[in-house]
Write an enzyme that holds these catalytic residues in place. Structure first.
Site, PDB file in Angstrom:
ATOM      1  CG  ASP A  69      -1.729   1.333   1.346  1.00  0.00           C
ATOM      2  OD1 ASP A  69      -1.467   2.203   0.378  1.00  0.00           O
ATOM      3  OD2 ASP A  69      -2.784   1.149   2.240  1.00  0.00           O
ATOM      4  CB  VAL A  70       2.041   3.566  -2.932  1.00  0.00           C
ATOM      5  CG1 VAL A  70       2.506   2.468  -3.644  1.00  0.00           C
ATOM      6  CG2 VAL A  70       0.491   4.055  -3.138  1.00  0.00           C
ATOM      7  CE1 TYR A 161      -5.169  11.215 -11.008  1.00  0.00           C
ATOM      8  CE2 TYR A 161      -5.368  12.749 -12.929  1.00  0.00           C
ATOM      9  CZ  TYR A 161      -4.882  11.613 -12.496  1.00  0.00           C
ATOM     10  OH  TYR A 161      -4.220  10.875 -13.280  1.00  0.00           O
ATOM     11  CB  THR A 198      -5.472   2.337 -17.866  1.00  0.00           C
ATOM     12  OG1 THR A 198      -6.053   3.409 -17.099  1.00  0.00           O
ATOM     13  CG2 THR A 198      -4.180   2.795 -18.917  1.00  0.00           C
TER      14      THR A 198
HETATM   15  P1  NAI Z   1      -4.890   2.120 -13.162  1.00  0.00           P
HETATM   16  O1  NAI Z   1      -6.064   2.075 -12.399  1.00  0.00           O
HETATM   17  O2  NAI Z   1      -5.008   0.924 -14.398  1.00  0.00           O
HETATM   18  O3  NAI Z   1      -3.818   1.339 -12.000  1.00  0.00           O
HETATM   19  C1  NAI Z   1      -3.421   1.966 -11.180  1.00  0.00           C
HETATM   20  C2  NAI Z   1      -2.964   0.813 -10.208  1.00  0.00           C
HETATM   21  O4  NAI Z   1      -2.630   1.463  -8.840  1.00  0.00           O
HETATM   22  C3  NAI Z   1      -3.875  -0.298  -9.670  1.00  0.00           C
HETATM   23  O5  NAI Z   1      -3.244  -1.464 -10.085  1.00  0.00           O
HETATM   24  C4  NAI Z   1      -4.278   0.023  -8.405  1.00  0.00           C
HETATM   25  O6  NAI Z   1      -4.409  -1.082  -7.709  1.00  0.00           O
HETATM   26  C5  NAI Z   1      -2.955   0.613  -7.910  1.00  0.00           C
HETATM   27  N1  NAI Z   1      -3.376   1.290  -6.798  1.00  0.00           N
HETATM   28  C6  NAI Z   1      -4.306   2.306  -6.462  1.00  0.00           C
HETATM   29  N2  NAI Z   1      -3.911   2.703  -4.956  1.00  0.00           N
HETATM   30  C7  NAI Z   1      -2.738   1.798  -4.532  1.00  0.00           C
HETATM   31  C8  NAI Z   1      -2.315   1.872  -3.238  1.00  0.00           C
HETATM   32  N3  NAI Z   1      -2.831   2.637  -2.327  1.00  0.00           N
HETATM   33  N4  NAI Z   1      -1.119   1.092  -3.067  1.00  0.00           N
HETATM   34  C9  NAI Z   1      -0.640   0.201  -4.160  1.00  0.00           C
HETATM   35  N5  NAI Z   1      -1.233   0.280  -5.429  1.00  0.00           N
HETATM   36  C10 NAI Z   1      -2.224   1.038  -5.417  1.00  0.00           C
HETATM   37  O7  NAI Z   1      -4.449   3.230 -13.559  1.00  0.00           O
HETATM   38  P2  NAI Z   1      -3.338   3.708 -14.660  1.00  0.00           P
HETATM   39  O8  NAI Z   1      -4.124   4.442 -15.771  1.00  0.00           O
HETATM   40  O9  NAI Z   1      -2.470   2.679 -15.118  1.00  0.00           O
HETATM   41  O10 NAI Z   1      -2.338   4.716 -14.040  1.00  0.00           O
HETATM   42  C11 NAI Z   1      -1.246   4.683 -13.477  1.00  0.00           C
HETATM   43  C12 NAI Z   1      -0.769   6.178 -13.215  1.00  0.00           C
HETATM   44  O11 NAI Z   1      -1.010   6.804 -14.334  1.00  0.00           O
HETATM   45  C13 NAI Z   1      -1.592   6.614 -12.097  1.00  0.00           C
HETATM   46  O12 NAI Z   1      -0.471   7.615 -11.142  1.00  0.00           O
HETATM   47  C14 NAI Z   1      -2.565   7.648 -12.877  1.00  0.00           C
HETATM   48  O13 NAI Z   1      -2.596   8.821 -12.101  1.00  0.00           O
HETATM   49  C15 NAI Z   1      -1.403   8.369 -13.797  1.00  0.00           C
HETATM   50  N6  NAI Z   1      -2.132   8.559 -14.953  1.00  0.00           N
HETATM   51  C16 NAI Z   1      -2.934   7.933 -16.017  1.00  0.00           C
HETATM   52  C17 NAI Z   1      -3.679   8.422 -16.891  1.00  0.00           C
HETATM   53  C18 NAI Z   1      -4.944   7.646 -17.478  1.00  0.00           C
HETATM   54  O14 NAI Z   1      -5.269   8.440 -18.599  1.00  0.00           O
HETATM   55  N7  NAI Z   1      -4.905   6.301 -17.304  1.00  0.00           N
HETATM   56  C19 NAI Z   1      -3.386   9.844 -17.513  1.00  0.00           C
HETATM   57  C20 NAI Z   1      -2.218  10.411 -16.764  1.00  0.00           C
HETATM   58  C21 NAI Z   1      -1.714   9.941 -15.778  1.00  0.00           C
END
Ligand code: NAI
Length: 267
Positions: A69-70, A161, A198
């Site tokens: 848990d980050v 956010y 995603t």
């Molecule tokens: P996602 O929802 O597919 O993956 C996020 C992951 O973080 C999940 O596996 C989740 O279980 C994990 N997570 C959430 N809370 C957590 C916690 N407390 N401890 C450990 N793990 C935790 O999201 P995605 O799209 O892959 O996003 C990855 C990063 O990229 C995020 O920081 C997001 O804000 C950023 N991002 C995403 C964009 C998008 O359009 N998908 C655009 C810009 C940035």
């Protein structure tokens, strides 16, 4: 030989990827493993992280998954100790774990605000701090933090956010300059994707309504990408390629920067 086996830009590097159960974190873990890295896939979603690891092992890569848990400093300390004991070093840290959150300012509770800041910003502080302590022993390494186009361009309804992402970019730059000043070859950069296809989006409340009105996932992705100059969202693999660049020696003179990958959205 398959293309992905040729360059091996992270051969024998030890790489910790948070948020590795899904989306960008998963794509990054898989790409890094193809480039020769030994992956520690960390997430609160243990099943998802295990699936990422299975995928890597099926491709003859090296990986293990760990619960993290980050937002929890004790868990960071334990994981970094584990990495030190089992691998002796940490070469690359990708802080990809994050959550989205949308509500107007006047409706956000203080608890909700703190939750978004904890998962998106405290996480990056904790990971960078404890990752750095291990990287400093070798005197080199690369940390890549997932910011967002939403940290550059304001999105109404996403104040928590957007604020978390803008702050983590500034944090990354300060930490990068501190490392440089201390004489370490540790580079710290952030990456700012625009929209990426995603589960983060598919899990948002509006997605099912959008899908009902457009009729399919494909049409929904097209509809929400209307304002992007390149008229589409990125794939997680495209973002992973940018993260790979920052992780590898190809970017050895790049630190304290924010690499924007947004199809022209913030231009
Ligand atoms: P996602 O929802 O597919 O993956 C996020 C992951 O973080 C999940 O596996 C989740 O279980 C994990 N997570 C959430 N809370 C957590 C916690 N407390 N401890 C450990 N793990 C935790 O999201 P995605 O799209 O892959 O996003 C990855 C990063 O990229 C995020 O920081 C997001 O804000 C950023 N991002 C995403 C964009 C998008 O359009 N998908 C655009 C810009 C940035």
């Amino acid at each position: 030989m398959a293309d992905h086996l040729i360059s091996r830009r992270l051969q024998d590097k030890v790489a910790l990827v948070t948020g590795a159960a899904s989306g960008i974190g998963r794509a990054t873990a898989i790409l890094f493993a193809r480039e020769g890295a030994n992956i520690i896939a960390a997430d609160v979603n243990d099943d998802g992280a295990a699936e990422t690891v299975s995928h890597i092992l099926r491709e003859d890569g090296k990986a293990s998954h760990h619960h993290l848990d980050v937002t929890c400093e004790d868990q960071w300390i334990l994981l970094i100790q584990h990495i030190q004991q089992h691998y002796g070093r940490l070469d690359v840290l990708v802080n990809s774990a994050g959550i989205s959150f949308a509500k107007p300012v006047i409706e956000i509770t203080l608890d909700e605000w703190h939750k978004v800041l904890a998962v998106n910003l405290d996480s990056v502080f904790l990971g960078t701090k404890h990752g750095l302590l291990l990287m400093q022993r070798a005197g080199e390494g690369s940390i890549i933090n997932l910011s967002s186009a939403s940290g550059i361009k304001a999105s109404p309804g996403a104040s928590a956010y957007c604020s978390s992402k803008a702050a983590l970019d500034m944090f990354s730059r300060v930490a990068a300059l501190e490392s440089a000043r201390q004489g370490h070859k540790i580079r710290i950069n952030s990456v700012s994707p625009g929209g990426v296809m995603t589960p983060m989006w598919e899990n948002m409340e509006f997605w099912q309504d959008l899908k009902s009105s457009t009729g399919s996932d494909e049409a929904s992705w097209k509809a929400i990408a209307e304002g992007v100059p390149l008229k589409r969202f990125a794939t997680p693999e495209e973002v992973a390629q940018a993260i790979l660049y920052l992780a590898s020696d190809d970017s050895r003179f790049v630190t304290a920067t924010n690499l924007v990958i947004d199809g022209g959205y913030t231009a």
